[in-house]
Design an enzyme around this catalytic site. Structure first.
Site, PDB file in Angstrom:
ATOM      1  CB  THR A 158     -13.967   3.257   5.195  1.00  0.00           C
ATOM      2  OG1 THR A 158     -12.794   4.081   4.634  1.00  0.00           O
ATOM      3  CG2 THR A 158     -13.427   1.807   5.643  1.00  0.00           C
ATOM      4  CD  GLU A 392      -8.809  10.291   5.843  1.00  0.00           C
ATOM      5  OE1 GLU A 392      -8.895   9.912   4.684  1.00  0.00           O
ATOM      6  OE2 GLU A 392      -9.718  11.070   6.222  1.00  0.00           O
ATOM      7  CG  PHE A 412      -1.282  -0.963  -4.360  1.00  0.00           C
ATOM      8  CD1 PHE A 412      -1.505  -0.669  -3.005  1.00  0.00           C
ATOM      9  CD2 PHE A 412      -1.108  -0.436  -5.186  1.00  0.00           C
ATOM     10  CE1 PHE A 412      -1.072   0.499  -2.829  1.00  0.00           C
ATOM     11  CE2 PHE A 412      -0.479   0.794  -4.802  1.00  0.00           C
ATOM     12  CZ  PHE A 412      -0.497   1.455  -3.763  1.00  0.00           C
TER      13      PHE A 412
END
Length: 413
Positions: A158, A392, A412
Site C-alpha cells: 500500500t 486487505e 472498478f
C-alpha cells in the site's frame, strides 16, 4: 400412531439418565454445535491458542492498547507454538491445515485484532510471499528464523496514493548494472519499524513496467520506517510509513517466482482468509462479555438479561456469530480441498467483518456507559474492527469483486 408406538417413541427419546435425549439447552457459546464439526487436531489447536490468549494476552492487552505498545517479546512465544506461517510447509513452519490456521486466528483476535494482525503480516503476507515466490536461498535465509519469531517481516504494498488501487503504485525500481535501485514510499505497513526484512513490491523498468517483488533487509541503506501515531484503532499493533531513497539491492534480492500484481494479490488472499475467522473471534468476545454482564447487571430489581429487548440483541449476536463461523469453516474446508476462489474469500471478508462491527456496537449498548471503558474489551474491539474493515480490501472493493463475479462485468473503473 397407537399407544405402543407412542411408548416406543418415548423410550427411544430418553437417555440412560432418564432425561429426554437431545433436549439439553444449547451452549450459548456454541449454539449450533459447531465444535462437533471439528477434528480432534483442530480442537487441540483451537484450545491451545485459546489458553495462550487467556493467560498471556487478555490480562495485558488493555494496557498495551492504552499505551500504543506492541509486545515484541511475544513473537518467540508465538513461534514456539507454531503460529507464525503455520499454514506453510517446510523451513520450520508447522504445515497445519487452513481450518486450523483459521481457528488460531479466531482465538488470537478474541484477544485483540492487533495481535492477530501481527501473525497475519508475518505469516500470511511476508512469509507467504517468500514461500510462494522466493528463491531457495531466500527461503532458507529468512523463513526458519521468521517461523521462530526471531526475525520479523513486513509487507510493502500500500502507498499513500495507492490503497485500493495497487496498480497505481509509484514506487519504482530501476536497473543499474546488476543492481536494482528503488525509490518511493509505502503507508500503513504493519511491523515496518521493527521488521528485519521487508517483502517489497515496486514497478520496474523492465519491458512493460511490471510490478516485481524484492526481499529487502531493513538494514539496507536508504530504507526508512516511521511509526504512524495518533491512532484510535489497532493501538497494540504497529503501522508505519516506509520511504526508500536510492536504496540499492543486488539482483538476487528480486523474488524470481512471479511477475505482476498476481504476486501480492495471492498474499493478500491469504491474509483475507485469516480475517474471515479473526473477525468472528472479536465478535464472540464482545458477545460473551455482553452476555455475562447482562446476567449480572440488575436494573429495576432484575437482571437486564431478563428484558425482551436485551434478549433480542443477544439472540441476534449469537445467530450472526454462528452463521459467520459456519461460513468461515465452509471456506476453510474449501481452501484445504484446493477449491476456494478469491471471490469466495471476498464474501467471507465482507460479511464477517461487517457483522462483527455491528455485534460490537450492539454489545456495547448492553453495557451502557461502562462499555466505553478499557475495563471491558468491547470498545477496543469496536475501534480495532474499523481498521480490519478497511485493510486487505474495503467493503466497496470486496462488493465489486463479488459483483464482477456475479455479472461478469468489472465496475472498478
Amino acid at each position: 400412531m397407537d399407544t405402543a408406538q407412542n411408548t416406543r417413541a418415548d423410550v427411544a427419546n430418553v437417555r440412560t439418565d432418564g432425561k429426554p435425549a437431545g433436549r439439553e439447552r444449547p451452549d450459548p457459546m456454541d449454539f449450533l454445535g459447531i465444535d462437533a464439526m471439528l477434528s480432534e487436531e483442530e480442537l487441540r489447536v483451537r484450545d491451545e491458542v485459546r489458553a495462550f490468549v487467556a493467560e498471556g494476552i487478555k490480562p495485558n492487552v488493555a494496557k498495551w492498547w492504552e499505551d500504543a505498545h506492541f509486545p515484541r517479546e511475544i513473537a518467540p512465544e508465538m513461534g514456539a507454538m507454531g503460529l507464525l506461517g503455520m499454514h506453510l510447509s517446510g523451513y520450520g513452519c508447522a504445515g497445519k491445515s487452513a481450518v486450523s490456521y483459521g481457528l488460531a486466528c479466531m482465538e488470537l483476535e478474541a484477544g485483540d485484532s492487533g495481535l492477530r494482525t501481527f501473525v497475519s503480516v508475518q505469516g500470511s503476507l511476508a512469509m507467504s510471499g517468500l514461500h510462494k515466490f522466493g528463491s531457495e536461498e531466500q527461503k532458507e535465509e529468512w523463513l526458519p528464523p521468521m517461523a521462530k519469531g526471531e526475525a520479523i517481516g513486513c509487507f510493502g504494498l500500500t502507498e499513500p496514493s495507492a490503497g485500493s488501487d495497487p496498480a497505481g503504485m509509484k514506487t519504482f525500481a530501476r536497473k543499474e548494472g546488476t543492481d536494482w535501485v528503488i525509490n518511493g514510499s509505502k503507508r500503513w505497513i504493519g511491523m515496518g519499524s521493527i521488521a528485519d526484512v521487508a517483502v517489497l513490491w515496486a514497478r520496474t523498468d523492465e519491458e512493460g513496467n511490471p510490478v516485481r517483488g524484492f526481499v529487502v533487509p531493513t538494514s539496507t541503506p536508504g530504507f526508512h520506517a516511521k511509526d504512524i501515531t495518533g491512532k484510535f484503532s489497532m493501538r497494540s499493533s504497529i503501522q508505519c510509513d516506509l520511504t526508500f531513497e536510492e536504496m540499492r539491492l543486488p539482483e538476487s534480492a528480486m523474488l524470481p517466482g512471479v511477475k505482476g500484481l498476481k504476486g501480492p494479490f495471492a498474499c493478500l488472499n491469504e491474509a483475507r482468509y485469516g480475517i474471515i475467522w479473526g473477525a468472528m473471534g472479536a465478535a464472540r468476545d464482545c458477545y460473551e462479555v455482553a452476555l455475562g454482564y447482562a446476567k449480572e447487571r440488575e436494573q429495576f430489581d432484575r437482571p437486564v438479561a431478563s428484558f425482551q429487548l436485551v434478549q433480542k440483541k443477544l439472540a441476534d449476536m449469537m445467530i450472526e456469530i454462528d452463521k459467520g463461523t459456519l461460513l468461515a469453516l465452509h471456506l476453510g474446508r474449501m481452501k484445504d480441498a484446493g477449491t476456494l476462489r478469491p471471490e469466495q474469500i471476498s464474501v467471507g471478508k465482507l460479511n464477517n467483518v461487517r457483522e462483527a462491527i455491528e455485534i460490537a456496537r450492539e454489545a456495547r449498548t448492553i453495557l451502557g456507559g461502562n462499555g466505553v471503558t478499557l475495563e471491558y474489551p468491547i470498545m477496543r474491539h469496536m475501534n480495532n474492527l474499523e481498521s480490519v474493515r478497511t485493510y486487505e480490501g474495503t467493503d466497496e472493493v470486496h462488493t465489486l469483486i463479488i459483483g464482477n463475479a456475479i455479472t461478469g462485468i468489472p465496475a472498478f473503473r
